[in-house]
Every structure is written in C-alpha cells, then in structure tokens.
Design a protein around this motif. Structure first.
Motif, PDB file in Angstrom:
ATOM      1  N   THR A 295      28.414  45.031  89.795  1.00 22.93           N
ATOM      2  CA  THR A 295      27.836  46.375  89.719  1.00 22.93           C
ATOM      3  C   THR A 295      27.439  46.877  91.102  1.00 22.93           C
ATOM      4  O   THR A 295      27.717  48.028  91.474  1.00 22.93           O
ATOM      5  CB  THR A 295      26.610  46.372  88.798  1.00 22.93           C
ATOM      6  N   GLU A 296      26.787  45.996  91.873  1.00 17.36           N
ATOM      7  CA  GLU A 296      26.353  46.382  93.219  1.00 17.36           C
ATOM      8  C   GLU A 296      27.555  46.732  94.090  1.00 17.36           C
ATOM      9  O   GLU A 296      27.532  47.722  94.833  1.00 17.36           O
ATOM     10  CB  GLU A 296      25.549  45.251  93.849  1.00 17.36           C
ATOM     11  N   ILE A 298      30.659  47.655  93.173  1.00 17.73           N
ATOM     12  CA  ILE A 298      31.342  48.875  92.715  1.00 17.73           C
ATOM     13  C   ILE A 298      30.521  50.113  93.053  1.00 17.73           C
ATOM     14  O   ILE A 298      31.053  51.121  93.527  1.00 17.73           O
ATOM     15  CB  ILE A 298      31.602  48.791  91.199  1.00 17.73           C
ATOM     16  N   GLN A 299      29.197  50.053  92.817  1.00 20.31           N
ATOM     17  CA  GLN A 299      28.352  51.203  93.116  1.00 20.31           C
ATOM     18  C   GLN A 299      28.344  51.520  94.612  1.00 20.31           C
ATOM     19  O   GLN A 299      28.388  52.689  95.010  1.00 20.31           O
ATOM     20  CB  GLN A 299      26.923  50.932  92.628  1.00 20.31           C
ATOM     21  N   THR A 300      28.295  50.456  95.442  1.00 21.03           N
ATOM     22  CA  THR A 300      28.287  50.683  96.887  1.00 21.03           C
ATOM     23  C   THR A 300      29.619  51.253  97.359  1.00 21.03           C
ATOM     24  O   THR A 300      29.655  52.138  98.229  1.00 21.03           O
ATOM     25  CB  THR A 300      27.981  49.377  97.640  1.00 21.03           C
ATOM     26  N   LYS A 302      31.603  53.111  95.591  1.00 16.05           N
ATOM     27  CA  LYS A 302      31.581  54.516  95.175  1.00 16.05           C
ATOM     28  C   LYS A 302      30.712  55.346  96.108  1.00 16.05           C
ATOM     29  O   LYS A 302      31.065  56.478  96.472  1.00 16.05           O
ATOM     30  CB  LYS A 302      31.058  54.624  93.734  1.00 16.05           C
ATOM     31  N   GLN A 303      29.553  54.781  96.502  1.00 11.29           N
ATOM     32  CA  GLN A 303      28.648  55.500  97.399  1.00 11.29           C
ATOM     33  C   GLN A 303      29.320  55.759  98.746  1.00 11.29           C
ATOM     34  O   GLN A 303      29.245  56.870  99.285  1.00 11.29           O
ATOM     35  CB  GLN A 303      27.377  54.682  97.611  1.00 11.29           C
TER      36      GLN A 303
END
Length: 654
Positions: A295-296, A298-300, A302-303
């Motif tokens: 999750t971390e 993928i979210q990073t 995306k960010q």
C-alpha cells in the motif's frame, strides 16, 4: 565554476559597462536620455535581484521571482530610443528571463531530488516486501533460522552505516555555517559598494562628460571591487549549493532511509521470532506487513506521479517558456555582441533542463520496471501503461536535450573573443562531451579476436589467458581478492570477460578506475612509504562499500552458467559466472537496464578521473602534500571533481 557561469557573469557584469552604453552618445536627445536612464535603473535593480536568485527557500524564491517578473514587465514598457538601446533592453530582458528559468529549474530539481529520495526508500520497501513474501511462502518448509541470520546481518550493516553517516553530518555543518555567514557579511559589503557606485555615477552625470570622467572611472573601480566580492560569494554559494548542502542533505536522507530500513528489518525479525511459536499467527502478521508495504509503495508511486504531472511539470513548462522568450529577445538584439554568449547560455540551459527531466524520468522508469516484474505484489500489471508513457517521455526529453546541445554548439561557433580562447575552448569541449553522453558514442579500445573467434576484453592488460576450472574455485578466489586492498582489486577484475560492446566499454571504465587507484597508491608508497590501506578510515570505508560474498548462495546453475546472489542494503547483488572456451570467468556482459543507462556517464567520469589522477600523481611525487592523510584527502577531492562535484575555476583577470 563552469564556463557556463563565466558566460553568465560576462553578461551580467559586462553588459552594464559596454552594451548598455551603445547608441547613447547623443546626450541632447531627450527621449534617448530617458530610455537610457530607464535601462540603467532597471539594470541596477536586476543586479540586486539576481544576488539571491539561486535560493530554493519557497518564500525567498517567490519574492525573487516577483522581482524578476517586475523587471521583465518594466523592460517591455521601455519604448523608443536608438536601435542599440533597444538591443541592450532585449539583452537585459533575455538575461532576466534566463535567471527566471534557472529559478524554475531549481524548483523542479528540488522536487526531483525529493522524488529520487522517495524512490530510494521505495526500493528498500520493495526489497523488504519481496523478502517477507519469500519468507511467508516458504515458512512451512524452510527453517527460519537462516532468514533470521540474514536479516541480522543486514540490520547490523544498516545500523553501522547509519551511525557512520550520523557522525558525518555535524562535520559538514561547520563549513556550511561558515560559508553562509561569510556570504551574508559579503552581501552587505556589496550592497554598500553598489550604492557607492550609483552615487558616483550620479555625480559623474551631474558634472558632465569631461569633468565627470574621473568620478565615473572611480565608480568603475568600485564596481569591479563589488564584482570581486560577488565572485567570492558565488564561489562559496556554488560550494554550498553543489557540494556541502547536497552532501549534508544526502547524508541526512540516507540516515532517514537507513532508519526506515532498520524499522522494516526489525519488524521482519520480530515476525520470524514469532514464527517458531505460532506459525499461523505469524503468517497473518507477515502478510499484513507485506500488504502495508504494498500500500505504501503504490500510494507513494501515485503521489510521485501526481506531483510530476502537476508541480514538476508546471516548473519545467514555465522554465521552458522563459527560455523560449529569452531566445526570442536575443534574436531581437541580433547584431549586439553581448547576445552571442547569452544565446549559448540559453541553449545550454535548455539542454540542462531537458537532461534534468530525462534523469527523473529514467529514475522513475527503473522503479516502474522493477514493480512491473514483482510477480503478484504491488498490482504489477497496473504499471504497464505508465511505464510506456514514462519511457516515451524519457526518449522525447533526450531528443530535446540533443537538439538544444546542437543549438548551443552552433551558437558558440559565432562567439568571438579577444585574447585568450581557453574559456571558450573548455566550454566547447563541455558541450561536445555532453553531446557524446546524450548519443552514447564513446571511442572503443582495439580488440583482438580470441581462439573462439569472439572479441573479448578483460579489465586490465595483465589478465590471465585462461579462467578457473570450476565456478566454485573462481568464486572463492573473487571473495579472497576483495580482502587484499588495492592489489586485490586488480586480481578481482582480472577474471571479468566481455563479448559485447557494452560489456567491453564497462570493463574499459573499470580499468581506468583501477589505473587511478594503483597510480595514486604507488605515488603514496613512494612518497610516504605507506598507501591507501594505511590511511585512517580507508579500510573501514572500503569494507562498508565492497560486497560481502562470504554468505553468497547459488540461485541459478547450469553446465555453462552459475549465478551467485548475496545480500546488500539495496537491491540483491549477484555475480554471473560463465564458462567461456572451457574455463570459468565473471560475465561482464550481464547488466541491468539502469546500468546500461548509466554507462555513458560512468565512462565520462572515469575518463576525467584518469586524467586528473595523472596530475595528482605528479603533485604527490613533487612533495606538495606533507602527510599521507592530506594526499588521500586530495584524492577524494579529485574523485568528487570527476563526478561533477568539484570546485570552481576562477575567471581570467583582465
């Protein structure tokens, strides 16, 4: 200081005394006098504005940007006067636009640096997730003891490196504070001198041409004094911007990354310890950690993608727009000599801008490539389209950088100078090296065909003609060689073989590095009766840098190929041994895509290192350095200089 900065300096501080005075001889013409006065006022305001234009502090940068935009707007409102005055106005506008573009590029590069650091952390998290995934998949059939020992070694290594960097950070703070304080004091002195210049020139205008000549000459002398102080400020600022502060920031970032890695490893250790007591409960925890890391990551990602499409793209686009306007202004000043070096500087800035964007895209592409092949983790399939888009954008930026470099070289051919051509020749060579790096064209060594008919190469001329009888014997020799200091490096690389152009280029670069080490080591031995291994901290530094092969494992094996894998703080390391002509060698053709991309840069760095170490050897043997640590420190400075982190070259005195 690069030749690029010399050209900028010539434009900023040469234009007021030369170009801005063209076409102003008719002092009786009221309109021309008004235009001349307006240009001079704006030019002085511009000189004050650019004194802090290289800052990256958001509030200060915004204020400087507002000043530059105001200057550009005021220049656009200056109409009339002679053609020479309008040309001078265009030159000043182009210079201000270029400084504005540099500020936008600095903002973009600051975000690029943040993204690069985030990607480094992501690589560590990907490593941790993959390790945890492997542990979870094998928990029912593999004894967790081996995994726990591997994590313990990695943890000890990460902590040791974090402690080392933590000690380094305070050592860098002192020079940063000293340079900053000196610059602040010097800036105040410059401000006073510039006020004095303005007062003297006002007095000269009031006295008239003849009576005010001596006063005007004094103003020129005071202005030159201010320029020298500005040059000293620029020297310290460049050292702060490109050496001390980046090294300090990188050290802090690495400590944070290592601490993050320590946290992940300790969490993994806790999971493995619990595994022996409760397999099922530990499996759930491990899977939860993997999910959290996924999750971390993928979210990073995306960010980073969102910021790249928003703030980063905006900064690059604004820099591109400012440079295009600057180029148009130079075209409007055609015939003005000051515009020629400025045109070169603008095209060079365009090349640097597109290369900066390409580097960020290439770094992001490497991460996406890794995620795309991570198996079931990280929603691997979702990155395919993004990877294609990033790769296409990278290619486009490289092509634009090539075009800008070609324009810079063409413009440089039109620059004329009086006297010494050294600066222009150095700048020309710099542009040619940049063009070669962008094209990937480097000269190749002569190659002799082997008995098998294939062109092969070794890391140094003294390499053996045959390899080891078994892969195990070769790997044992490699491991032993790493513990023998500088001489061991030659033994280590002697067993590398390449059959492709890229592999041979890689070995040639390695040979230059080896030559530099051996050359300086021999000079140290001759002068101090001691070498690198006797220098304080050298052995510890090499131990932290070189891979540990003692616990490497075979992860792939055939009759013709054996792959050894070993743990590192970053991505898993590996050596590929291959059977060539009946004996075993290290396969130098085995490279990742990222290593292939970095090859032109490494060749350029090693070529420069080879030349600079030859000069350093002469200095050591001539007795320039009184102690071994001083000479070793000079070698470190030479290494930094070869990687583009060195000091400044002062401009020629007039």
């Amino acid at each position: 200081m690069t030749v690029q900065r010399l050209l900028i300096g010539a434009i900023l501080f040469g234009a007021p005394a030369t170009a801005l005075l063209n076409g102003c001889e008719d002092a009786n013409a009221n309109q021309r006098d008004q235009v001349q006065q307006a240009i001079q006022d704006i030019q002085r305001e511009f000189q004050l504005a650019v004194a802090g234009a290289e800052t990256t502090e958001p509030e200060t940068a915004a204020a400087q940007e507002q000043k530059l935009n105001g200057i550009i707007s005021r220049l656009a409102q200056v109409n009339g006067g002679e053609p020479g005055q309008q040309a001078s106005k265009s030159i000043l506008s182009a210079t201000a636009l270029r400084e504005l573009a540099n500020m936008k590029l600095a903002t973009a590069q600051q975000l690029e640096t943040a993204h690069r650091q985030q990607r480094q952390v992501l690589h560590g998290k990907v490593d941790a997730a993959l390790n945890l995934q492997a542990a979870a998949d094998a928990v029912d059939s593999v004894n967790p003891t081996a995994q726990r020992e591997a994590l313990s070694r990695a943890l000890d290594s990460a902590k040791a490196r974090a402690e080392e960097l933590s000690r380094r950070i305070p050592q860098l703070q002192g020079p940063i504070e000293q340079n900053t304080g000196e610059n602040q004091a010097s800036a105040q002195e410059v401000e006073k001198l510039e006020i004095e210049v303005g007062q003297l020139r006002q007095q000269a205008r009031e006295l008239g041409r003849l009576a005010g000549l001596e006063t005007f000459q004094r103003s020129v002398q005071v202005g030159r004094q201010a320029d020298k102080i500005k040059y000293a400020i620029a020297q310290r600022e460049i050292e702060l911007t490109y050496s001390l502060k980046p090294e300090h920031a990188m050290a802090e970032a690495q400590v944070r990354q290592l601490n993050s890695l320590v946290d992940v490893i300790e969490a993994a250790q806790a999971s493995l310890d619990a595994l022996e007591k409760a397999f099922s409960a530990d499996q759930a925890k491990t899977r939860a950690q993997i999910t959290s890391l996924e999750t971390e990551v993928i979210q990073t990602v995306k960010q980073i993608g969102a910021e790249s499409s928003d703030q980063l793209k905006s900064s690059y686009d604004e820099a591109v727009g400012a440079l295009e306007k600057a180029s148009n202004q130079v075209q409007a000043a055609r015939g003005n000599d000051a515009g020629r070096p400025l045109a070169v500087a603008i095209h060079e800035a365009q090349c640097r801008l597109h290369w900066s964007a390409a580097q960020g895209l290439g770094d992001h592409r490497s991460l996406l490539e890794r995620l795309a092949v991570a198996g079931p983790l990280f929603e691997a399939g979702r990155f395919g389209d993004e990877l294609k888009a990033v790769s296409a954008a990278y290619d486009q930026e490289i092509e634009q950088a090539k075009a800008a470099n070609a324009s810079a070289q063409e413009a440089l051919g039109q620059v004329q100078t009086r006297g010494d051509q050294t600066g222009l020749d150095a700048y020309r060579q710099q542009l040619e090296r940049a063009a070669a790096a962008l094209e990937g064209n480097f000269s190749q060594p002569d190659e002799e065909p082997t008995d098998s008919g294939h062109a092969t190469a070794s890391a140094h001329p003294g390499a053996p003609s045959r390899g080891f009888a078994t892969a195990q014997d070769l790997f044992a020799h490699l491991n032993a060689s790493l513990g023998k200091g500088v001489g061991g490096f030659q033994e280590f690389y002697a067993w590398f073989r390449a059959e492709t152009p890229e592999g041979r280029r890689s070995l040639q670069a390695s040979q230059k590095m080896l030559t530099a080490f051996v050359r300086i080591d021999k000079a140290l031995q001759a002068k101090f009766n001691a070498g690198f291994v006797d220098a304080p901290g050298f052995n510890d530094g090499m131990a932290a840098t070189l891979p540990s092969l003692a616990n490497a494992t075979v992860t792939e094996q055939t009759d013709e190929k054996v792959v050894y894998s070993f743990a590192t703080m970053g991505p898993e390391g590996r050596f590929v041994l291959r059977k060539i002509d009946g004996s075993w060698w290290v396969d130098a053709d085995e490279m990742t895509e990222q290593q292939r991309q970095m090859l032109p840069m490494m060749e350029q760095i090693m070529s420069k290192l080879d030349k600079e170490c030859a000069a350093l050897e002469t200095r050591i043997r001539a007795g320039e350095f009184k102690t071994l640590p001083e000479a070793v420190a000079a070698f470190g400075q030479t290494m930094m200089s070869s990687m583009g982190m060195g000091g400044m070259t002062p401009p020629a005195q007039q």
